[in-house]
Design a protein around this motif. Structure first.
Motif, PDB file in Angstrom:
ATOM      1  N   GLY A 186      -8.083  14.985  -5.917  1.00  0.00           N
ATOM      2  CA  GLY A 186      -8.356  13.605  -5.882  1.00  0.00           C
ATOM      3  C   GLY A 186      -8.643  12.725  -6.859  1.00  0.00           C
ATOM      4  N   PRO A 187      -8.728  11.643  -6.627  1.00  0.00           N
ATOM      5  CA  PRO A 187      -8.793  10.849  -8.043  1.00  0.00           C
ATOM      6  C   PRO A 187      -9.732  11.244  -9.016  1.00  0.00           C
ATOM      7  CG  PRO A 187      -8.604   9.391  -6.020  1.00  0.00           C
ATOM      8  CD  PRO A 187      -8.627  10.720  -5.493  1.00  0.00           C
TER       9      PRO A 187
ATOM     10  N   GLY B 267       0.922  -0.926  -0.071  1.00  0.00           N
ATOM     11  CA  GLY B 267      -0.104   0.103   0.103  1.00  0.00           C
ATOM     12  C   GLY B 267       0.813   1.220  -0.015  1.00  0.00           C
ATOM     13  N   MET B 268       2.117   1.224   0.567  1.00  0.00           N
ATOM     14  CA  MET B 268       3.007   2.408   0.348  1.00  0.00           C
ATOM     15  C   MET B 268       3.174   2.788  -1.206  1.00  0.00           C
ATOM     16  SD  MET B 268       5.677   1.097   3.227  1.00  0.00           S
ATOM     17  CE  MET B 268       6.925   2.368   3.433  1.00  0.00           C
ATOM     18  N   THR B 269       3.260   1.875  -1.886  1.00  0.00           N
ATOM     19  CA  THR B 269       3.455   2.223  -3.293  1.00  0.00           C
ATOM     20  C   THR B 269       2.149   2.701  -3.920  1.00  0.00           C
ATOM     21  OG1 THR B 269       5.338   0.448  -3.652  1.00  0.00           O
ATOM     22  CG2 THR B 269       3.976   1.284  -5.649  1.00  0.00           C
ATOM     23  N   THR B 270       1.087   2.097  -3.493  1.00  0.00           N
ATOM     24  CA  THR B 270      -0.131   2.203  -4.139  1.00  0.00           C
ATOM     25  C   THR B 270      -0.629   3.682  -3.771  1.00  0.00           C
ATOM     26  OG1 THR B 270      -0.803   0.150  -4.003  1.00  0.00           O
ATOM     27  CG2 THR B 270      -2.665   1.821  -4.216  1.00  0.00           C
TER      28      THR B 270
ATOM     29  N   GLY C 100      -8.455   3.588 -12.362  1.00  0.00           N
ATOM     30  CA  GLY C 100      -7.856   4.876 -12.696  1.00  0.00           C
ATOM     31  C   GLY C 100      -6.414   4.879 -12.585  1.00  0.00           C
ATOM     32  N   ILE C 101      -5.921   4.319 -11.681  1.00  0.00           N
ATOM     33  CA  ILE C 101      -4.305   4.544 -11.667  1.00  0.00           C
ATOM     34  C   ILE C 101      -3.775   3.618 -12.553  1.00  0.00           C
ATOM     35  CG2 ILE C 101      -4.266   5.666  -9.358  1.00  0.00           C
ATOM     36  CD1 ILE C 101      -3.449   3.010  -8.104  1.00  0.00           C
ATOM     37  N   LEU C 102      -4.312   2.261 -12.844  1.00  0.00           N
ATOM     38  CA  LEU C 102      -3.794   1.299 -13.371  1.00  0.00           C
ATOM     39  C   LEU C 102      -3.778   1.966 -14.908  1.00  0.00           C
ATOM     40  CD1 LEU C 102      -5.257  -1.892 -12.181  1.00  0.00           C
ATOM     41  CD2 LEU C 102      -2.747  -1.422 -12.260  1.00  0.00           C
ATOM     42  N   MET C 103      -4.811   2.829 -15.277  1.00  0.00           N
ATOM     43  CA  MET C 103      -4.825   3.217 -16.587  1.00  0.00           C
ATOM     44  C   MET C 103      -3.818   4.020 -17.055  1.00  0.00           C
ATOM     45  SD  MET C 103      -7.454   2.149 -18.666  1.00  0.00           S
ATOM     46  CE  MET C 103      -7.887   3.308 -19.744  1.00  0.00           C
TER      47      MET C 103
END
Length: 558
Positions: free
Chosen positions: A134-135, A108-111, A532-535
């Motif tokens: 924010g996202p 989770g530190m990386t996420t 969203g972050i994977l995209m």
């Protein structure tokens, strides 16, 4: 309310408690950990320098400092998850659940590094001059997925109640009643007024308050935890062994604890880990978007520290306190919540191995079993149940010394109780007895087994009050930023009114129901954020590479 609780559990079975959710959450963290070459290790030292203000520039846009953004985000994560959530994870999954909380935090530190960086990159300045991010902003401005951004923002508003408001005050009021005998409704009323006074001042007042509360409350809690751990120092080794021993097999039955399967420990450890540090949920990026920074990656660096402080340090201390004190598998006198209690057909005994095996399968949904819910009548005389054709299970343990009293005057009940599918039909009956306990009550009991003795419970009560109250403060900001995105600044005040009202209501509502609501709200918010972050994975790597190139040039020019 019981029907609503069952509905929430049904939703949760398809979401957070499903077999696939932990793999999606951990898989995303693992992917970015490998993709970005372990940034949680390589950038850790640099992150400490950033949060100390070493690389700050005058004129950077924002409303708060790096440290204030960190403490605001930490106050949003360091809450009941650290006190109640760890206890609930161990209660459900045994000691092995703590290992999966660690794994969730490390990945989770990386996420969190990724989601904060991207959110800070696409933040905006609102009509009132404050920063909003924010996202939902990178989903809208970068991915051009307005529908996804709106969905995330709506989920954020819901989650602000399910994560930030309702379970926090519920944990506080329960602890204050158990320790000081203060009525929950009174605790709720006083803190609701204080909450309103803080959040009406916006992010600058919120940041000012949390930057003072967080260091104090963390220090107080750590001292109290160490007092228990060192008092039971001979149990620390066995506690660590128990965490790893059953990590891939499930925890065996010990004392009143009837055992937990690997799937149960894994799922609950990951689930509670997420509730504790919120990595991947998309909440912390909203707080970090307010920070003064000319470079989004630097703020992402700061966020790396959050899961480490929240879970690796504070949750570990809570876990070791509970395990080393031995309270996690002991039965204690308590009042049974209806949602924790079920009446089973037949007589089951704690010392009967075949009985324990059947109950293990039933409680963990692990294979075929012969356990059935009881339907029928129970005769009660002077508070004691007659007959041996049923067994009362409370908090996943066989209840002992069970008594039935009238809720109106606490007099022992005499009469007939009807049971349908394992549940009491009569509502004005209070059931008490000995069973396992969980959540804040379990942690409170553990803190009395140290150098401070019974006074240890006051550390939990004060710590829980500060932890949870600061979480409620931070989440009000997350919710009002989401409302700003959805309906504009004018929607903030009505939202705050509802937020404070919900905060007050939850102070005297059923504990388990509040947790069920939080289970659903967390996942509904997390999934769009992970998508969203994977995209934007390629953009994230390019942004990080550019940051280091610019940083090296800047250092060489000095």
């Amino acid at each position: 309310m019981e029907a609503f609780g069952n509905f929430l559990l049904l939703l949760d079975s398809y979401l957070g408690s499903s077999f696939w959710f932990p793999y999606v959450l951990l898989g995303t963290g693992l992917f970015f950990t490998l993709y970005l070459k372990f940034p949680q290790i390589r950038y850790f030292k640099h992150a400490i320098k950033v949060v100390s203000g070493k690389y700050d520039r005058k004129g950077d846009e924002g409303d708060t400092s790096h440290f204030q953004a960190l403490t605001t985000a930490l106050s949003g994560t360091v809450g009941t998850g650290n006190i109640s959530g760890v206890a609930l994870a161990i209660f459900l999954g045994g000691p092995a659940a703590l290992l999966w909380m660690w794994v969730t935090a490390f990945l989770g530190m990386t996420t969190k590094f990724v989601e904060v960086t991207l959110s800070h990159k696409y933040r905006v300045k609102t009509e009132d001059g404050t920063m909003a991010g924010g996202p939902m902003y990178f989903m809208d401005r970068r991915l051009n997925m307005k529908w996804l951004a709106v969905g995330f923002a709506i989920a954020t508003v819901i989650s602000s109640f399910g994560t930030g408001s309702l379970p926090q005050i519920n944990g506080i009021s329960t602890s204050m009643e158990a320790t000081f005998g203060i009525e929950p409704i009174l605790t709720g009323a006083v803190l609701a007024v204080l909450l309103a006074l803080v959040i009406l001042g916006g992010i600058k007042r919120i940041a000012a308050v949390t930057s003072k509360i967080v260091p104090f409350m963390a220090g107080l809690y750590i001292v109290g935890a160490l007092a228990v751990i060192f008092y039971n120092i001979e149990n620390i080794g066995p506690s660590f062994v128990s965490i790893f021993e059953y990590a891939f097999t499930g925890s065996a039955a010990v004392g009143g604890f009837l055992g937990a399967s690997f799937a149960y420990a894994f799922n609950r450890g990951v689930n509670r880990g997420l509730f504790s540090n919120e990595a991947g949920q998309g909440s912390a990026p909203i707080a970090h978007a307010s920070a003064k920074a000319h470079e989004p990656v630097s703020e992402g660096m700061v966020s790396i520290l959050e899961p480490f402080i929240d879970t690796i340090i504070i949750c570990t201390l809570t876990g070791l306190v509970i395990l080393s004190s031995g309270v996690w598998n002991e039965k204690f006198e308590n009042q049974f919540d209806r949602t924790d209690m079920v009446i089973l057909a037949g007589q089951y005994e704690q010392n009967n191995e075949s009985n324990k095996l059947e109950l293990y399968k039933y409680l963990n949904e692990d294979g075929e079993h012969s356990v059935e819910s009881y339907t029928g009548k129970i005769e009660v005389v002077s508070g004691k149940a007659l007959g041996k054709d049923f067994t009362i299970i409370n908090a996943r343990s066989i209840a002992e010394d069970v008594r039935f009293t009238l809720s109106s005057n606490d007099d022992p009940y005499t009469g007939t109780l009807e049971v349908v599918d394992g549940k009491l039909v009569k509502q004005n009956i209070v059931v008490t007895g000995k069973s396992l306990i969980h959540s804040a009550t379990l942690t409170t009991k553990a803190f009395t087994r140290g150098f401070f003795g019974e006074y240890g419970q006051y550390i939990v009560s004060i710590g829980l009050l500060l932890f949870a109250f600061s979480t409620a403060i931070s989440w009000s900001y997350y919710g009002d930023r989401a409302m700003t995105y959805l309906l504009g600044p004018r929607s903030i005040m009505p939202y705050r009114v509802f937020y404070v009202a919900g905060f007050f209501w939850a102070s005297f509502s059923d504990t388990t129901l509040i947790w069920y609501l939080s289970y659903v709200a967390i996942v509904v918010m997390t999934l769009p954020n992970l998508f969203g972050i994977l995209m934007l994975r390629k953009e994230m790597r390019e942004t990080v590479d550019k940051y280091w190139q610019d940083f090296e040039k800047e250092q060489q020019s000095k």
